[in-house]
Design a protein around this motif. Structure first.
Motif: not given
Length: 246
Positions: A218-237
């Motif tokens: 849980k501590k490690i997972y708190s340091k990630t982030e989801n990102l929006i794919q360039r020009d597509a609006g698709f979420t990269e988890y």
């Protein structure tokens, strides 16, 4: 941006790990000296200056079963130090394939380019100019294969040619003399244990090892982030389970 990369388990039918992991830890250049000094001091306090630490030696059911307090306290403090900084963690979780994968020697395996996508988009979103990939060395042949695969991906693939943040020359270092790569080693090991040990996330945990791993994860997972794919609006988890879709 310095990006430390390590894996835990291998995506091979003969490997004991059902869900191997490829993980990277992104650390700002201005923080690397202080983090390295603190990790070095922590290791010396618990184990002395001559011992190399590996996650497989410390993060195990044996540690909890035998109540090896030195190992438990070290891992807890180690994760707290790393997570106390503005780092980002990205991870690709795989599933052990039923048959050996047939991959061209000059081709970058899918789990790597999925990880590189996250590094590229992270740097782009946060205006980091360049990212240096730093791997824990395996052996010269394997390291050369990964390096060649990265170059081919960045120079020859349609997606890779769009990337301009990742430097084309990855470094391969020895974890015994580069403490920061040990962060990727420990984080990959914890993520692997979490995905292989905790099979039902909806049930309360009662196993002491699983409770320990869950808290670290849980501590490690708190340091990630989801990102929006360039020009597509698709979420990269930030943490992505690709299964056996190699």
């Amino acid at each position: 941006m310095l990006v430390f990369v390590d894996e835990s388990g291998k995506p091979h039918p003969n490997d004991a790990t059902l869900k191997p992991v490829l993980c990277c830890v992104c650390i700002k250049e201005e923080n690397i000296r202080e983090i390295t000094q603190r990790v070095y001091a922590l290791k010396n306090r618990y184990f002395g200056s001559n011992d190399e630490i590996k996650s497989t030696d410390l993060i195990s059911r044996r540690t909890i079963k035998n109540n090896v307090k030195k190992n438990i306290y070290f891992v807890n403090d180690f994760v707290d130090i790393a997570c106390g900084y503005d780092i980002r963690v990205f991870s690709i979780i795989m599933k052990r394939p039923a048959t050996p994968m047939i991959i061209s020697p000059d081709h970058l395996p899918k789990q790597y380019h999925l990880l590189l996508k996250r590094v590229e988009y992270f740097c782009e979103n946060h205006n980091y100019d360049k990212a240096m990939l730093i791997f824990d060395n395996v052996n010269p042949a394997e390291d050369a294969r990964v390096a060649q695969g990265i170059s081919n991906f960045l120079y020859k693939s349609k997606l890779g040619r769009q990337f301009d943040r990742i430097l084309e020359m990855p470094l391969f270092v020895n974890s015994s003399i580069t403490p920061a790569i040990q962060i990727a080693d420990f984080f990959a090991g914890i993520i692997r244990h979490y995905n292989n040990s905790i099979l039902d996330y909806n049930k309360p945990l009662t196993d002491p090892f699983e409770i320990w791993i869950d808290a670290l994860y849980k501590k490690i997972y708190s340091k990630t982030e989801n990102l929006i794919q360039r020009d597509a609006g698709f979420t990269e988890y930030g943490f992505y389970d690709m299964g056996d879709n190699f």
